[in-house]
Design a protein around this motif. Structure first.
Motif, PDB file in Angstrom:
ATOM      1  N   ASN A  45       0.817  -1.228   0.000  1.00  0.00           N
ATOM      2  CA  ASN A  45       0.000   0.000   0.000  1.00  0.00           C
ATOM      3  C   ASN A  45       0.843   1.268   0.000  1.00  0.00           C
ATOM      4  OD1 ASN A  45      -2.182  -1.707   0.012  1.00  0.00           O
ATOM      5  ND2 ASN A  45      -2.839  -1.207   2.075  1.00  0.00           N
ATOM      6  N   SER A  51      -3.017  10.266  -3.579  1.00  0.00           N
ATOM      7  CA  SER A  51      -4.106  11.030  -4.198  1.00  0.00           C
ATOM      8  C   SER A  51      -3.621  12.468  -4.359  1.00  0.00           C
ATOM      9  CB  SER A  51      -5.340  11.005  -3.302  1.00  0.00           C
ATOM     10  OG  SER A  51      -5.832   9.684  -3.186  1.00  0.00           O
ATOM     11  N   GLU A  56      -8.053  10.501  -7.022  1.00  0.00           N
ATOM     12  CA  GLU A  56      -8.135   9.816  -5.730  1.00  0.00           C
ATOM     13  C   GLU A  56      -7.718   8.367  -5.920  1.00  0.00           C
ATOM     14  OE1 GLU A  56     -11.394   8.476  -2.347  1.00  0.00           O
ATOM     15  OE2 GLU A  56     -12.055   9.708  -4.036  1.00  0.00           O
ATOM     16  N   VAL A  57      -6.813   7.907  -5.064  1.00  0.00           N
ATOM     17  CA  VAL A  57      -6.394   6.503  -5.056  1.00  0.00           C
ATOM     18  C   VAL A  57      -7.146   5.840  -3.904  1.00  0.00           C
ATOM     19  CG1 VAL A  57      -4.462   4.907  -4.764  1.00  0.00           C
ATOM     20  CG2 VAL A  57      -4.138   7.041  -6.039  1.00  0.00           C
ATOM     21  N   GLN A  58      -7.996   4.887  -4.251  1.00  0.00           N
ATOM     22  CA  GLN A  58      -8.871   4.230  -3.272  1.00  0.00           C
ATOM     23  C   GLN A  58      -8.550   2.733  -3.246  1.00  0.00           C
ATOM     24  OE1 GLN A  58     -13.261   3.731  -4.079  1.00  0.00           O
ATOM     25  NE2 GLN A  58     -13.311   5.445  -2.627  1.00  0.00           N
ATOM     26  N   PHE A  59      -8.012   2.262  -2.121  1.00  0.00           N
ATOM     27  CA  PHE A  59      -7.631   0.848  -2.009  1.00  0.00           C
ATOM     28  C   PHE A  59      -8.871  -0.035  -1.984  1.00  0.00           C
ATOM     29  CE2 PHE A  59      -3.932   3.136  -0.583  1.00  0.00           C
ATOM     30  CZ  PHE A  59      -2.933   2.481  -1.290  1.00  0.00           C
ATOM     31  N   THR A  60      -8.816  -1.130  -2.768  1.00  0.00           N
ATOM     32  CA  THR A  60      -9.984  -2.000  -2.908  1.00  0.00           C
ATOM     33  C   THR A  60      -9.714  -3.445  -2.523  1.00  0.00           C
ATOM     34  OG1 THR A  60      -9.437  -2.378  -5.232  1.00  0.00           O
ATOM     35  CG2 THR A  60     -11.013  -0.608  -4.737  1.00  0.00           C
ATOM     36  N   ALA A  69      -5.844  -0.912  -6.067  1.00  0.00           N
ATOM     37  CA  ALA A  69      -6.572   0.326  -5.785  1.00  0.00           C
ATOM     38  C   ALA A  69      -7.215   0.819  -7.072  1.00  0.00           C
ATOM     39  CB  ALA A  69      -5.614   1.393  -5.249  1.00  0.00           C
ATOM     40  N   ASP A  70      -8.300   1.540  -6.909  1.00  0.00           N
ATOM     41  CA  ASP A  70      -8.941   2.195  -8.046  1.00  0.00           C
ATOM     42  C   ASP A  70      -8.438   3.630  -8.110  1.00  0.00           C
ATOM     43  OD1 ASP A  70     -10.477   0.005  -8.801  1.00  0.00           O
ATOM     44  OD2 ASP A  70     -12.199   0.611  -7.582  1.00  0.00           O
ATOM     45  N   LYS A  77     -14.367   5.970 -11.899  1.00  0.00           N
ATOM     46  CA  LYS A  77     -13.225   5.053 -11.952  1.00  0.00           C
ATOM     47  C   LYS A  77     -12.577   5.122 -13.327  1.00  0.00           C
ATOM     48  CE  LYS A  77     -14.968   1.610  -8.720  1.00  0.00           C
ATOM     49  NZ  LYS A  77     -15.331   0.191  -8.544  1.00  0.00           N
ATOM     50  N   GLN A  80      -7.395   0.874 -12.702  1.00  0.00           N
ATOM     51  CA  GLN A  80      -7.126  -0.001 -11.567  1.00  0.00           C
ATOM     52  C   GLN A  80      -5.606  -0.120 -11.452  1.00  0.00           C
ATOM     53  OE1 GLN A  80      -8.195  -4.289 -11.912  1.00  0.00           O
ATOM     54  NE2 GLN A  80      -9.860  -3.634 -10.577  1.00  0.00           N
TER      55      GLN A  80
END
Length: 153
Positions: A45, A51, A56-60, A69-70, A77, A80
């Motif tokens: 991570n 971001s 924005e980097v959003q961990f999925t 992350a997306d 989106k 990925q």
């Protein structure tokens, strides 16, 4: 008597010949080391880009040897992002064997028509996959370069 002795020698010779085929053949090749355990996903991570600039980097997802992350902009989106440890899946490295393309000094390869990946330190695959057609190959390359690749060396 000579015939019996000859038959016994022949039978013993055949027995020994067939038995030796089952025996392991000594090899001068070095022993292959047992692969190290894949890196825990949560350790990846910190390698992802931050971001910034409206993205924005959003961990999925996070599991052993993998983190994902997306990449979003205005809630949409675009791509990925992922880092994976290929230690448990060495064939994942094959696509980098004959490549001449490099991104951030690392061997790079296309992953289908919507993905771009690099191999870092001969082990870690960093990949960006487009989820929106507006996010093109040059965008994927730029985002791969934003990963903290030096921490994977």
């Amino acid at each position: 008597m000579k015939k019996i002795l000859l038959v016994l020698i022949l039978v013993a010779g055949l027995y020994w010949a067939f038995k030796s085929k089952d025996a392991p053949v000594p090899s001068s090749a070095p022993a292959v080391a047992t692969p190290a355990k894949p890196v825990a996903g949560k350790t990846f991570n910190k390698l992802f880009p931050s971001s910034a600039e409206g993205f924005e980097v959003q961990f999925t997802q996070e599991k052993e040897g993998y983190a994902q992350a997306d990449l979003l902009k205005n809630g949409k989106k675009l791509a990925q992002l992922s880092v994976s440890d290929t230690q448990a899946n060495p064939s994942a490295r094959d696509k980098f064997n004959n490549t001449t393309q490099k991104i951030a000094g690392q061997p790079a390869a296309a992953v289908g028509s919507m993905g771009t990946a690099i191999l870092v330190a001969g082990r870690y695959q960093v990949q960006v996959r487009s989820l929106d057609p507006s996010f093109r190959a040059n965008d994927r390359e730029a985002w791969i370069a934003k990963f903290k690749l030096g921490d994977l060396q």
